[in-house]
Design an enzyme around this catalytic site. Structure first.
Site, PDB file in Angstrom:
ATOM      1  N   ASP A  28       0.780  -1.112  -0.019  1.00 14.09           N
ATOM      2  CA  ASP A  28      -0.055  -0.038  -0.029  1.00 14.09           C
ATOM      3  C   ASP A  28       0.653   1.130  -0.067  1.00 14.09           C
ATOM      4  OD1 ASP A  28      -2.666   1.432   0.382  1.00 14.09           O
ATOM      5  OD2 ASP A  28      -1.623   1.911   2.271  1.00 14.09           O
ATOM      6  N   GLU A  85       1.727  -0.202  -4.895  1.00 16.60           N
ATOM      7  CA  GLU A  85       0.785   1.144  -5.193  1.00 16.60           C
ATOM      8  C   GLU A  85       1.462   2.156  -4.896  1.00 16.60           C
ATOM      9  OE1 GLU A  85      -3.114   3.731  -3.650  1.00 16.60           O
ATOM     10  OE2 GLU A  85      -1.951   2.328  -2.375  1.00 16.60           O
TER      11      GLU A  85
END
Length: 435
Positions: free
Chosen positions: A248, A285
Protein backbone atom coordinates in the site's frame (compact mmCIF):
# COMPACT_ATOMS: atom_id res chain seq x y z
CA UNK A 1 17.57 -19.94 24.28
CA UNK A 2 14.94 -17.57 22.89
CA UNK A 3 11.31 -17.75 23.98
CA UNK A 4 8.24 -17.08 21.83
CA UNK A 5 7.34 -14.52 24.48
CA UNK A 6 10.53 -12.47 23.99
CA UNK A 7 9.71 -8.91 23.01
CA UNK A 8 11.65 -5.92 21.71
CA UNK A 9 10.95 -3.04 24.10
CA UNK A 10 13.86 -0.58 24.35
CA UNK A 11 11.55 2.07 25.82
CA UNK A 12 10.45 -0.08 28.75
CA UNK A 13 12.01 0.32 32.20
CA UNK A 14 10.26 -2.79 33.50
CA UNK A 15 8.32 -5.54 31.80
CA UNK A 16 6.21 -8.44 33.02
CA UNK A 17 4.70 -11.20 30.92
CA UNK A 18 1.14 -12.13 31.89
CA UNK A 19 0.17 -15.54 30.51
CA UNK A 20 -3.06 -17.31 31.41
CA UNK A 21 -3.36 -15.18 34.53
CA UNK A 22 0.17 -15.82 35.83
CA UNK A 23 2.84 -13.12 35.94
CA UNK A 24 6.38 -13.85 34.76
CA UNK A 25 9.07 -11.20 35.41
CA UNK A 26 11.23 -10.33 32.42
CA UNK A 27 14.81 -9.10 32.15
CA UNK A 28 16.34 -6.89 29.51
CA UNK A 29 19.05 -8.37 27.32
CA UNK A 30 21.03 -7.04 24.38
CA UNK A 31 19.56 -4.68 21.85
CA UNK A 32 16.48 -3.80 23.88
CA UNK A 33 15.08 -7.36 23.84
CA UNK A 34 13.33 -8.60 27.00
CA UNK A 35 13.17 -12.25 28.01
CA UNK A 36 11.11 -14.08 30.66
CA UNK A 37 13.19 -16.13 33.13
CA UNK A 38 10.49 -18.78 32.84
CA UNK A 39 7.35 -18.95 30.75
CA UNK A 40 4.59 -21.37 29.86
CA UNK A 41 4.85 -23.65 26.86
CA UNK A 42 3.59 -21.78 23.81
CA UNK A 43 0.73 -24.12 22.99
CA UNK A 44 -2.02 -23.03 20.64
CA UNK A 45 -4.22 -21.46 23.29
CA UNK A 46 -2.10 -19.33 25.64
CA UNK A 47 -3.61 -15.89 26.28
CA UNK A 48 -0.94 -13.37 27.15
CA UNK A 49 0.14 -9.74 27.22
CA UNK A 50 2.72 -7.44 28.80
CA UNK A 51 2.66 -5.11 31.78
CA UNK A 52 4.88 -2.19 30.79
CA UNK A 53 6.49 -0.02 33.48
CA UNK A 54 4.28 -1.35 36.26
CA UNK A 55 0.97 -0.84 34.46
CA UNK A 56 -2.05 -2.72 35.79
CA UNK A 57 -3.38 -3.44 32.29
CA UNK A 58 -1.52 -5.75 29.91
CA UNK A 59 -1.07 -4.72 26.29
CA UNK A 60 -0.87 -7.06 23.28
CA UNK A 61 2.28 -8.50 21.77
CA UNK A 62 3.55 -6.43 18.79
CA UNK A 63 3.99 -9.74 16.95
CA UNK A 64 0.66 -11.16 18.11
CA UNK A 65 -0.74 -13.87 15.84
CA UNK A 66 -4.26 -13.75 17.27
CA UNK A 67 -6.49 -11.19 18.98
CA UNK A 68 -9.64 -13.21 19.80
CA UNK A 69 -11.27 -10.38 21.74
CA UNK A 70 -10.01 -7.35 19.82
CA UNK A 71 -6.83 -5.31 19.55
CA UNK A 72 -7.11 -3.84 23.05
CA UNK A 73 -7.19 -7.25 24.73
CA UNK A 74 -4.78 -10.13 25.32
CA UNK A 75 -2.94 -11.83 22.49
CA UNK A 76 -3.21 -15.56 21.93
CA UNK A 77 -0.61 -17.98 20.61
CA UNK A 78 -1.07 -19.61 17.21
CA UNK A 79 0.94 -22.40 15.61
CA UNK A 80 1.01 -21.82 11.82
CA UNK A 81 2.56 -25.25 11.23
CA UNK A 82 -0.54 -27.06 12.50
CA UNK A 83 -2.44 -26.66 9.21
CA UNK A 84 -2.37 -29.68 6.89
CA UNK A 85 -1.86 -28.10 3.48
CA UNK A 86 -3.31 -29.69 0.33
CA UNK A 87 -2.08 -27.23 -2.31
CA UNK A 88 0.93 -29.19 -3.53
CA UNK A 89 -0.40 -29.29 -7.09
CA UNK A 90 -0.76 -25.49 -7.29
CA UNK A 91 1.72 -23.84 -9.65
CA UNK A 92 1.75 -20.06 -9.54
CA UNK A 93 2.33 -18.45 -12.94
CA UNK A 94 3.77 -15.34 -11.29
CA UNK A 95 2.65 -11.89 -12.42
CA UNK A 96 1.88 -12.84 -16.00
CA UNK A 97 -1.05 -10.66 -17.04
CA UNK A 98 -3.80 -12.88 -15.61
CA UNK A 99 -6.87 -11.12 -14.20
CA UNK A 100 -6.68 -10.01 -10.55
CA UNK A 101 -9.93 -9.79 -8.56
CA UNK A 102 -9.85 -7.26 -5.72
CA UNK A 103 -11.94 -8.47 -2.80
CA UNK A 104 -12.90 -7.03 0.59
CA UNK A 105 -13.71 -9.96 2.86
CA UNK A 106 -16.11 -8.10 5.11
CA UNK A 107 -18.45 -7.18 2.26
CA UNK A 108 -17.84 -9.93 -0.31
CA UNK A 109 -20.39 -12.22 1.37
CA UNK A 110 -23.27 -11.57 3.79
CA UNK A 111 -21.29 -13.38 6.50
CA UNK A 112 -18.13 -11.37 5.86
CA UNK A 113 -15.77 -14.23 6.69
CA UNK A 114 -12.98 -16.17 5.05
CA UNK A 115 -14.88 -19.44 5.25
CA UNK A 116 -17.91 -17.88 3.58
CA UNK A 117 -15.70 -16.51 0.81
CA UNK A 118 -14.44 -20.04 0.10
CA UNK A 119 -17.98 -20.89 -0.98
CA UNK A 120 -17.81 -18.19 -3.68
CA UNK A 121 -14.49 -19.19 -5.23
CA UNK A 122 -16.12 -21.26 -7.98
CA UNK A 123 -17.70 -18.05 -9.26
CA UNK A 124 -14.22 -16.56 -9.69
CA UNK A 125 -12.94 -19.71 -11.39
CA UNK A 126 -15.83 -19.56 -13.87
CA UNK A 127 -15.08 -15.88 -14.43
CA UNK A 128 -11.53 -16.68 -15.50
CA UNK A 129 -9.78 -14.92 -12.63
CA UNK A 130 -6.13 -15.79 -12.01
CA UNK A 131 -5.55 -14.12 -8.62
CA UNK A 132 -7.73 -13.06 -5.71
CA UNK A 133 -6.36 -9.92 -4.06
CA UNK A 134 -7.60 -9.47 -0.50
CA UNK A 135 -7.78 -6.00 0.97
CA UNK A 136 -5.84 -5.83 4.27
CA UNK A 137 -6.83 -8.41 6.87
CA UNK A 138 -4.49 -7.49 9.73
CA UNK A 139 -6.16 -6.84 13.09
CA UNK A 140 -8.03 -3.56 13.51
CA UNK A 141 -10.26 -2.12 16.23
CA UNK A 142 -13.98 -2.70 15.88
CA UNK A 143 -15.96 -5.13 13.79
CA UNK A 144 -15.72 -3.66 10.27
CA UNK A 145 -13.15 -1.62 8.43
CA UNK A 146 -11.81 -0.95 4.97
CA UNK A 147 -8.67 -2.65 6.26
CA UNK A 148 -6.30 0.30 6.27
CA UNK A 149 -6.58 0.99 10.01
CA UNK A 150 -4.75 -2.16 11.10
CA UNK A 151 -2.55 -2.00 14.19
CA UNK A 152 -1.24 -5.55 14.62
CA UNK A 153 0.35 -6.62 11.34
CA UNK A 154 1.02 -10.24 12.36
CA UNK A 155 -2.58 -11.01 13.37
CA UNK A 156 -5.45 -11.85 11.00
CA UNK A 157 -8.64 -10.02 11.96
CA UNK A 158 -10.69 -12.31 14.21
CA UNK A 159 -14.08 -11.28 12.82
CA UNK A 160 -12.92 -12.62 9.45
CA UNK A 161 -12.13 -15.97 11.07
CA UNK A 162 -8.57 -15.46 12.31
CA UNK A 163 -5.34 -17.05 11.07
CA UNK A 164 -6.57 -20.65 10.79
CA UNK A 165 -9.42 -19.54 8.53
CA UNK A 166 -6.95 -17.57 6.42
CA UNK A 167 -4.91 -20.74 5.86
CA UNK A 168 -8.07 -22.61 4.88
CA UNK A 169 -8.95 -19.87 2.38
CA UNK A 170 -5.56 -19.87 0.65
CA UNK A 171 -5.50 -23.66 0.59
CA UNK A 172 -8.96 -23.79 -0.97
CA UNK A 173 -8.11 -21.10 -3.53
CA UNK A 174 -4.97 -22.92 -4.63
CA UNK A 175 -6.83 -26.20 -4.97
CA UNK A 176 -9.23 -24.46 -7.36
CA UNK A 177 -6.39 -22.98 -9.41
CA UNK A 178 -6.63 -19.46 -7.97
CA UNK A 179 -3.63 -17.58 -6.64
CA UNK A 180 -3.82 -15.23 -3.66
CA UNK A 181 -2.38 -11.72 -3.35
CA UNK A 182 -2.52 -10.04 0.06
CA UNK A 183 -2.73 -6.26 0.40
CA UNK A 184 -0.38 -5.13 3.19
CA UNK A 185 0.06 -1.71 4.80
CA UNK A 186 3.53 -0.75 6.02
CA UNK A 187 3.32 3.04 5.74
CA UNK A 188 1.18 3.79 8.81
CA UNK A 189 -0.83 2.29 11.66
CA UNK A 190 -4.47 2.83 12.57
CA UNK A 191 -5.53 5.34 15.24
CA UNK A 192 -7.05 2.91 17.73
CA UNK A 193 -5.30 -0.03 19.36
CA UNK A 194 -1.74 0.90 18.41
CA UNK A 195 0.44 0.10 21.44
CA UNK A 196 3.73 -0.26 19.55
CA UNK A 197 4.97 3.10 20.81
CA UNK A 198 5.10 1.91 24.43
CA UNK A 199 7.54 -0.80 23.37
CA UNK A 200 9.87 0.98 20.98
CA UNK A 201 10.36 3.68 18.30
CA UNK A 202 8.31 2.02 15.58
CA UNK A 203 7.16 5.42 14.31
CA UNK A 204 9.02 8.66 13.67
CA UNK A 205 7.33 11.44 15.59
CA UNK A 206 7.15 14.68 13.65
CA UNK A 207 7.59 12.93 10.29
CA UNK A 208 4.08 12.21 9.06
CA UNK A 209 2.23 11.21 5.96
CA UNK A 210 -1.45 11.54 5.05
CA UNK A 211 -2.52 9.03 7.71
CA UNK A 212 -0.24 9.83 10.67
CA UNK A 213 3.34 9.34 11.84
CA UNK A 214 5.63 7.60 9.38
CA UNK A 215 7.26 4.27 10.08
CA UNK A 216 10.79 4.56 11.47
CA UNK A 217 12.75 3.02 8.61
CA UNK A 218 15.92 5.09 8.75
CA UNK A 219 16.18 6.73 12.17
CA UNK A 220 17.80 5.60 15.43
CA UNK A 221 16.98 1.98 16.35
CA UNK A 222 15.34 1.46 12.94
CA UNK A 223 17.21 -1.81 12.31
CA UNK A 224 14.74 -3.69 14.51
CA UNK A 225 11.78 -1.85 12.97
CA UNK A 226 12.89 -2.90 9.50
CA UNK A 227 13.29 -6.49 10.70
CA UNK A 228 9.78 -6.30 12.16
CA UNK A 229 8.42 -5.38 8.73
CA UNK A 230 10.60 -7.77 6.74
CA UNK A 231 9.70 -10.73 8.95
CA UNK A 232 6.04 -9.85 8.53
CA UNK A 233 6.43 -9.75 4.76
CA UNK A 234 7.99 -13.20 4.72
CA UNK A 235 5.33 -14.55 7.10
CA UNK A 236 2.67 -14.26 4.40
CA UNK A 237 4.74 -16.38 2.02
CA UNK A 238 5.89 -19.04 4.46
CA UNK A 239 3.05 -19.45 6.97
CA UNK A 240 0.10 -18.60 4.71
CA UNK A 241 1.31 -19.66 1.24
CA UNK A 242 0.25 -16.43 -0.46
CA UNK A 243 1.68 -15.87 -3.93
CA UNK A 244 2.15 -12.11 -3.90
CA UNK A 245 1.75 -8.97 -1.84
CA UNK A 246 0.32 -5.61 -2.83
CA UNK A 247 2.25 -2.89 -0.97
CA UNK A 248 0.00 0.00 0.00
CA UNK A 249 1.07 3.57 -0.90
CA UNK A 250 4.81 2.98 -1.10
CA UNK A 251 5.34 6.67 -1.84
CA UNK A 252 4.53 7.22 1.86
CA UNK A 253 7.46 5.03 3.00
CA UNK A 254 10.11 7.50 4.12
CA UNK A 255 13.53 5.89 3.81
CA UNK A 256 16.78 7.72 3.13
CA UNK A 257 19.07 4.73 3.56
CA UNK A 258 21.35 3.73 0.71
CA UNK A 259 19.38 0.48 0.34
CA UNK A 260 15.74 1.48 0.22
CA UNK A 261 13.26 -0.71 2.09
CA UNK A 262 11.50 -1.53 -1.20
CA UNK A 263 14.71 -2.92 -2.63
CA UNK A 264 15.15 -4.98 0.53
CA UNK A 265 11.55 -6.19 0.21
CA UNK A 266 12.31 -7.41 -3.31
CA UNK A 267 15.60 -9.05 -2.31
CA UNK A 268 13.99 -10.94 0.58
CA UNK A 269 11.04 -11.98 -1.59
CA UNK A 270 13.31 -13.30 -4.33
CA UNK A 271 15.37 -15.17 -1.73
CA UNK A 272 12.24 -16.70 -0.22
CA UNK A 273 11.00 -17.69 -3.69
CA UNK A 274 14.28 -19.49 -4.38
CA UNK A 275 14.11 -21.24 -1.00
CA UNK A 276 10.51 -22.37 -1.49
CA UNK A 277 11.00 -23.18 -5.16
CA UNK A 278 8.03 -21.18 -6.48
CA UNK A 279 7.30 -17.71 -7.88
CA UNK A 280 6.59 -14.95 -5.37
CA UNK A 281 6.04 -11.33 -6.28
CA UNK A 282 5.43 -7.82 -4.98
CA UNK A 283 3.16 -5.14 -6.50
CA UNK A 284 3.58 -1.54 -5.37
CA UNK A 285 0.79 0.99 -5.15
CA UNK A 286 2.55 4.20 -6.10
CA UNK A 287 1.57 7.55 -7.57
CA UNK A 288 5.19 8.43 -8.35
CA UNK A 289 5.08 7.14 -11.95
CA UNK A 290 8.64 6.01 -11.39
CA UNK A 291 9.68 2.92 -13.38
CA UNK A 292 12.68 2.49 -11.08
CA UNK A 293 10.38 0.56 -8.73
CA UNK A 294 9.95 -2.24 -11.26
CA UNK A 295 13.27 -2.14 -13.05
CA UNK A 296 15.79 -4.85 -12.24
CA UNK A 297 18.30 -4.31 -9.46
CA UNK A 298 21.05 -4.98 -12.00
CA UNK A 299 20.22 -1.61 -13.61
CA UNK A 300 19.68 0.32 -10.37
CA UNK A 301 16.00 -0.47 -9.92
CA UNK A 302 14.29 -1.84 -6.83
CA UNK A 303 13.31 -5.08 -8.53
CA UNK A 304 9.60 -5.19 -7.65
CA UNK A 305 7.49 -7.32 -9.95
CA UNK A 306 4.79 -4.74 -10.62
CA UNK A 307 3.14 -1.45 -9.76
CA UNK A 308 -0.27 0.15 -10.19
CA UNK A 309 -0.80 2.64 -13.00
CA UNK A 310 -3.50 5.03 -11.85
CA UNK A 311 -3.05 6.97 -15.08
CA UNK A 312 -4.86 4.16 -16.89
CA UNK A 313 -7.83 4.46 -14.55
CA UNK A 314 -7.94 8.24 -14.90
CA UNK A 315 -7.82 8.12 -18.70
CA UNK A 316 -10.57 5.49 -18.94
CA UNK A 317 -12.73 7.23 -16.33
CA UNK A 318 -12.56 10.66 -17.96
CA UNK A 319 -13.19 9.40 -21.48
CA UNK A 320 -16.25 7.43 -20.37
CA UNK A 321 -17.78 9.69 -17.71
CA UNK A 322 -16.69 13.15 -18.82
CA UNK A 323 -15.58 14.06 -15.27
CA UNK A 324 -12.61 16.43 -15.30
CA UNK A 325 -12.38 17.70 -11.74
CA UNK A 326 -9.18 17.49 -9.69
CA UNK A 327 -6.58 15.02 -10.92
CA UNK A 328 -8.83 14.03 -13.84
CA UNK A 329 -8.31 17.33 -15.71
CA UNK A 330 -5.18 16.37 -17.64
CA UNK A 331 -6.82 13.21 -19.02
CA UNK A 332 -9.62 14.99 -20.91
CA UNK A 333 -8.88 13.59 -24.37
CA UNK A 334 -8.80 10.35 -26.31
CA UNK A 335 -5.14 11.20 -26.91
CA UNK A 336 -4.48 10.85 -23.18
CA UNK A 337 -5.95 7.35 -23.23
CA UNK A 338 -3.93 6.47 -26.32
CA UNK A 339 -0.73 7.68 -24.66
CA UNK A 340 -1.37 5.56 -21.56
CA UNK A 341 -2.02 2.47 -23.69
CA UNK A 342 1.18 3.08 -25.62
CA UNK A 343 3.50 4.41 -22.90
CA UNK A 344 2.09 2.98 -19.66
CA UNK A 345 2.11 6.36 -17.91
CA UNK A 346 0.48 9.58 -19.10
CA UNK A 347 2.59 11.71 -16.80
CA UNK A 348 6.06 10.53 -17.77
CA UNK A 349 7.88 13.78 -17.16
CA UNK A 350 4.98 16.00 -18.26
CA UNK A 351 3.34 18.86 -16.37
CA UNK A 352 0.64 17.81 -13.92
CA UNK A 353 -1.91 20.56 -13.38
CA UNK A 354 -3.19 18.82 -10.23
CA UNK A 355 0.29 18.79 -8.66
CA UNK A 356 1.32 22.09 -10.27
CA UNK A 357 4.66 20.60 -11.30
CA UNK A 358 6.16 18.12 -13.73
CA UNK A 359 5.61 14.52 -12.76
CA UNK A 360 6.78 11.02 -13.58
CA UNK A 361 9.40 9.45 -15.80
CA UNK A 362 9.24 7.66 -19.13
CA UNK A 363 9.29 3.86 -19.12
CA UNK A 364 12.10 2.16 -21.00
CA UNK A 365 10.35 -0.76 -22.79
CA UNK A 366 13.61 -2.68 -22.92
CA UNK A 367 13.66 -2.80 -19.11
CA UNK A 368 9.97 -2.94 -18.17
CA UNK A 369 7.21 -5.19 -19.54
CA UNK A 370 3.67 -3.80 -19.90
CA UNK A 371 2.52 -6.77 -17.80
CA UNK A 372 4.31 -5.20 -14.83
CA UNK A 373 1.69 -2.44 -14.76
CA UNK A 374 -1.50 -3.39 -12.90
CA UNK A 375 -4.49 -1.40 -14.16
CA UNK A 376 -8.17 -1.08 -13.32
CA UNK A 377 -11.27 0.73 -14.50
CA UNK A 378 -12.47 0.63 -10.87
CA UNK A 379 -10.82 -0.23 -7.56
CA UNK A 380 -11.47 0.25 -3.86
CA UNK A 381 -9.76 3.66 -3.76
CA UNK A 382 -11.34 5.17 -6.84
CA UNK A 383 -14.81 4.08 -5.71
CA UNK A 384 -14.54 4.37 -1.94
CA UNK A 385 -12.92 7.79 -1.85
CA UNK A 386 -15.77 9.36 -3.81
CA UNK A 387 -18.24 11.29 -1.65
CA UNK A 388 -21.07 8.83 -2.35
CA UNK A 389 -18.89 5.76 -2.89
CA UNK A 390 -20.56 5.32 -6.28
CA UNK A 391 -19.31 2.93 -8.94
CA UNK A 392 -19.21 3.94 -12.62
CA UNK A 393 -22.23 1.66 -13.11
CA UNK A 394 -24.29 4.33 -11.34
CA UNK A 395 -23.93 6.68 -14.31
CA UNK A 396 -22.75 4.65 -17.32
CA UNK A 397 -24.92 2.51 -19.58
CA UNK A 398 -24.16 -1.18 -20.34
CA UNK A 399 -22.39 -0.33 -23.59
CA UNK A 400 -20.05 2.06 -21.81
CA UNK A 401 -19.37 -0.48 -19.06
CA UNK A 402 -18.49 -2.96 -21.77
CA UNK A 403 -16.04 -0.43 -23.25
CA UNK A 404 -14.37 -0.08 -19.85
CA UNK A 405 -14.13 -3.85 -19.52
CA UNK A 406 -12.62 -4.27 -22.99
CA UNK A 407 -10.02 -1.56 -22.40
CA UNK A 408 -9.11 -3.12 -19.07
CA UNK A 409 -9.12 -6.86 -19.86
CA UNK A 410 -7.82 -6.73 -23.43
CA UNK A 411 -5.23 -3.99 -22.96
CA UNK A 412 -1.48 -4.67 -22.79
CA UNK A 413 -1.27 -4.56 -19.00
CA UNK A 414 -2.23 -6.81 -16.07
CA UNK A 415 -5.94 -6.13 -15.45
CA UNK A 416 -7.70 -5.96 -12.09
CA UNK A 417 -11.44 -6.03 -11.34
CA UNK A 418 -13.11 -4.73 -8.21
CA UNK A 419 -15.63 -7.14 -6.71
CA UNK A 420 -19.02 -6.81 -8.35
CA UNK A 421 -17.64 -5.11 -11.42
CA UNK A 422 -18.06 -8.34 -13.41
CA UNK A 423 -21.86 -8.00 -13.36
CA UNK A 424 -22.15 -4.20 -13.25
CA UNK A 425 -22.97 -3.99 -9.54
CA UNK A 426 -24.68 -0.72 -8.67
CA UNK A 427 -24.24 -0.95 -4.90
CA UNK A 428 -22.13 1.92 -3.55
CA UNK A 429 -18.96 1.12 -1.63
CA UNK A 430 -18.01 4.19 0.44
CA UNK A 431 -15.28 4.39 3.04
CA UNK A 432 -16.31 2.83 6.35
CA UNK A 433 -14.81 2.11 9.75
CA UNK A 434 -15.99 1.17 13.24
CA UNK A 435 -12.90 2.12 15.26
Amino acid sequence: MSSPFDVWAPRAESLTLVADGTEYPMTQGEGGWWHPAEAPTATDDVSYGYLVNGSDTPVPDPRSRRQPHGVHELSRTFDPSAHDWHDESWQSPGLNGGVIYEMHLGTFTPEGTLDAAIGRLDHLVDLGVQYVELLPVNAFNGTHNWGYDGVLWYAVQETYGGPAAYQRFVDAAHQKGLGVIQDVVYNHLGPSGNYLGVFGPYLTEGLSNTWGDSLNLDGPQSDEVRDYVLENLLMWFTDYHVDGLRLDAVHALHDERAVHILEEFAERTDGCAAELGKPLFLIAESDLNNPRLIQGRDVGGYGLAGQWSDDFHHAVHVNLTGETEGYYLDFDSVGALAKVLEKGFFHNGTYSSFRERHHGREIDPSRVSPLQLVVAAQNHDQIGNRAAGDRISATLNPAQLAQAAVLNILGPFTPMLFMGEEYGASTPWPFFTSH
